[in-house]
Write a protein that holds these residues in place. Structure first.
Motif, PDB file in Angstrom:
ATOM      1  N   ALA A 296       0.835  -1.212   0.000  1.00 52.49           N
ATOM      2  CA  ALA A 296       0.000   0.000   0.000  1.00 52.49           C
ATOM      3  C   ALA A 296       0.865   1.255   0.000  1.00 52.49           C
ATOM      4  CB  ALA A 296      -0.933   0.002   1.215  1.00 52.49           C
ATOM      5  N   ALA A 297       1.958   1.216   0.763  1.00 49.16           N
ATOM      6  CA  ALA A 297       2.873   2.368   0.803  1.00 49.16           C
ATOM      7  C   ALA A 297       3.526   2.566  -0.569  1.00 49.16           C
ATOM      8  CB  ALA A 297       3.933   2.155   1.886  1.00 49.16           C
ATOM      9  N   LEU A 298       3.944   1.478  -1.187  1.00 47.43           N
ATOM     10  CA  LEU A 298       4.558   1.562  -2.516  1.00 47.43           C
ATOM     11  C   LEU A 298       3.555   2.075  -3.548  1.00 47.43           C
ATOM     12  CD1 LEU A 298       6.678  -1.735  -2.604  1.00 47.43           C
ATOM     13  CD2 LEU A 298       7.579   0.610  -2.678  1.00 47.43           C
ATOM     14  N   ALA A 299       2.305   1.616  -3.451  1.00 44.54           N
ATOM     15  CA  ALA A 299       1.264   2.051  -4.398  1.00 44.54           C
ATOM     16  C   ALA A 299       1.023   3.547  -4.254  1.00 44.54           C
ATOM     17  CB  ALA A 299      -0.026   1.265  -4.158  1.00 44.54           C
ATOM     18  N   HIS A 300       1.107   4.035  -3.028  1.00 43.32           N
ATOM     19  CA  HIS A 300       0.885   5.464  -2.755  1.00 43.32           C
ATOM     20  C   HIS A 300       1.931   6.340  -3.429  1.00 43.32           C
ATOM     21  CE1 HIS A 300      -1.013   8.684  -0.397  1.00 43.32           C
ATOM     22  NE2 HIS A 300       0.202   9.208  -0.319  1.00 43.32           N
ATOM     23  N   VAL A 301       3.119   5.814  -3.600  1.00 41.31           N
ATOM     24  CA  VAL A 301       4.201   6.586  -4.221  1.00 41.31           C
ATOM     25  C   VAL A 301       4.498   6.082  -5.634  1.00 41.31           C
ATOM     26  CG1 VAL A 301       5.217   7.245  -2.005  1.00 41.31           C
ATOM     27  CG2 VAL A 301       6.034   5.181  -3.157  1.00 41.31           C
ATOM     28  N   ALA A 302       3.479   5.510  -6.273  1.00 45.19           N
ATOM     29  CA  ALA A 302       3.649   4.937  -7.616  1.00 45.19           C
ATOM     30  C   ALA A 302       4.216   5.947  -8.608  1.00 45.19           C
ATOM     31  CB  ALA A 302       2.318   4.378  -8.117  1.00 45.19           C
ATOM     32  N   GLU A 303       3.898   7.229  -8.395  1.00 40.17           N
ATOM     33  CA  GLU A 303       4.356   8.269  -9.330  1.00 40.17           C
ATOM     34  C   GLU A 303       5.774   8.760  -9.025  1.00 40.17           C
ATOM     35  OE1 GLU A 303       2.272   9.185 -11.996  1.00 40.17           O
ATOM     36  OE2 GLU A 303       1.225   7.439 -11.170  1.00 40.17           O
ATOM     37  N   ALA A 304       6.307   8.380  -7.865  1.00 34.71           N
ATOM     38  CA  ALA A 304       7.658   8.835  -7.499  1.00 34.71           C
ATOM     39  C   ALA A 304       8.670   8.197  -8.450  1.00 34.71           C
ATOM     40  CB  ALA A 304       7.971   8.472  -6.050  1.00 34.71           C
ATOM     41  N   PRO A 305       9.635   9.014  -8.929  1.00 41.89           N
ATOM     42  CA  PRO A 305      10.557   8.500  -9.943  1.00 41.89           C
ATOM     43  C   PRO A 305      11.665   7.611  -9.376  1.00 41.89           C
ATOM     44  CG  PRO A 305      11.145  10.754  -9.370  1.00 41.89           C
ATOM     45  CD  PRO A 305       9.902  10.425  -8.583  1.00 41.89           C
ATOM     46  N   GLY A 306      12.193   6.754 -10.221  1.00 46.79           N
ATOM     47  CA  GLY A 306      13.409   6.013  -9.905  1.00 46.79           C
ATOM     48  C   GLY A 306      13.180   4.603  -9.399  1.00 46.79           C
ATOM     49  N   PRO A 307      14.275   3.889  -9.220  1.00 44.97           N
ATOM     50  CA  PRO A 307      14.206   2.502  -8.759  1.00 44.97           C
ATOM     51  C   PRO A 307      13.667   2.391  -7.342  1.00 44.97           C
ATOM     52  CG  PRO A 307      16.481   3.280  -8.765  1.00 44.97           C
ATOM     53  CD  PRO A 307      15.652   4.341  -9.428  1.00 44.97           C
ATOM     54  N   ARG A 308      13.104   1.257  -7.035  1.00 49.79           N
ATOM     55  CA  ARG A 308      12.603   0.944  -5.690  1.00 49.79           C
ATOM     56  C   ARG A 308      13.701   0.169  -4.970  1.00 49.79           C
ATOM     57  NH1 ARG A 308       9.711   4.505  -8.100  1.00 49.79           N
ATOM     58  NH2 ARG A 308       7.534   4.569  -7.435  1.00 49.79           N
ATOM     59  N   ILE A 309      14.187   0.723  -3.874  1.00 49.12           N
ATOM     60  CA  ILE A 309      15.340   0.142  -3.188  1.00 49.12           C
ATOM     61  C   ILE A 309      14.968  -0.282  -1.787  1.00 49.12           C
ATOM     62  CG2 ILE A 309      17.674   0.599  -2.348  1.00 49.12           C
ATOM     63  CD1 ILE A 309      17.899   2.736  -4.590  1.00 49.12           C
ATOM     64  N   TYR A 310      15.192  -1.554  -1.478  1.00 49.67           N
ATOM     65  CA  TYR A 310      14.966  -2.058  -0.126  1.00 49.67           C
ATOM     66  C   TYR A 310      16.324  -2.167   0.568  1.00 49.67           C
ATOM     67  CZ  TYR A 310      13.999  -5.555   3.529  1.00 49.67           C
ATOM     68  OH  TYR A 310      13.927  -6.243   4.721  1.00 49.67           O
TER      69      TYR A 310
END
Ligand code: 6GU
Length: 235
Positions: A74-88
């Motif tokens: 849900a948190a990731l979906a909320h920032v779906a428009e944020a640019p760049g790679p998703r880093i854990y």
């Protein structure tokens, strides 16, 4: 030409930790200048039950708690428009190095997921094809300081953050060597002289000395980097 901006988005259970050290020095100045932006989201805001549960006990036991997949999704979906790679950020991730930092600085931004407890349900990490990054072989109590370190290392490479001089100096480290030692006034301190060549004004000799020192110290301090360097020279 439009100046590109780098947008950092941080998902964390401890948003109050930010900007923290990123408010000072080069990072802070460039943040104020709008060269990069920082947005933090509280993962707890994505809990849907009345107790705001974000974690569960690990399947298989072993103690500690694991962040739930649906909360993180849900948190990731909320920032779906944020640019760049998703880093854990996780000690299980690929070790951060300068090449990765350069790659990240070439992107329009990055979204950072900071783990706490025993980690995050792996299914959401895999489903979102997140990059898993570690900052070293030791364990932090959470990914927040690691995210700050990644952000700091990226920000200093963004156009306009550092002067040309420093950027050029970095190129000598970019070739995979540790940097030579540095000295400043006075020339003699506690009876110890700074290397005479550095005060000679002879730019070519200074450059030669610095390269030789960088090589000698890399060989001595970091045999692993030295091996890599030698291999790269052969290509
Ligand atoms: Cl990214 N997170 C945590 N919790 N510990 C670490 C790390 C990350 N990198 C090294 N140790």
């Amino acid at each position: 030409m439009a100046v590109s901006r780098w947008d950092a988005t941080v998902l964390t259970l401890f948003p109050q930790m930010f900007p923290g050290p990123l408010a000072s020095s080069l990072a802070g100045k460039s943040l104020n200048q709008g060269i990069w932006t920082l947005k933090t989201l509280d993962i707890r805001d994505f809990a849907s039950d009345k107790h705001q549960t974000v974690d569960g006990t690990p399947f298989g036991g072993g103690g500690g708690m694991v962040l739930k997949a649906d909360i993180v999704a849900a948190a990731l979906a909320h920032v779906a428009e944020a640019p760049g790679p998703r880093i854990y950020l996780t000690p299980r991730g690929r070790l951060l190095d300068q090449q990765t930092v350069r790659d990240l600085a070439g992107q329009p931004g990055a979204v950072f997921l900071c783990g706490r407890y025993e980690g995050v349900d792996q299914r959401v990490i895999d489903e979102a094809s997140m990059m898993e990054v570690s900052i070293g072989d030791y364990i932090l109590s959470g990914g927040e300081p690691a995210a700050m370190i990644v952000i700091d290392s990226v920000v200093r490479l963004l156009p306009g953050v550092m002067g040309k001089e420093r950027g050029h100096r970095d190129e000598s480290f970019e070739n995979g060597l540790l940097e030579h030692a540095q000295y400043t006034q006075p020339r003699v301190w506690h009876g110890i002289e700074a290397p005479a060549v550095l005060a000679s004004g002879h730019h070519q000799k200074i450059a030669q000395w610095r390269l030789a020192e960088a090589e000698r110290e890399t060989q001595e301090r970091r045999p692993d980097l030295w091996e890599q360097y030698l291999r790269a020279q052969q290509e």
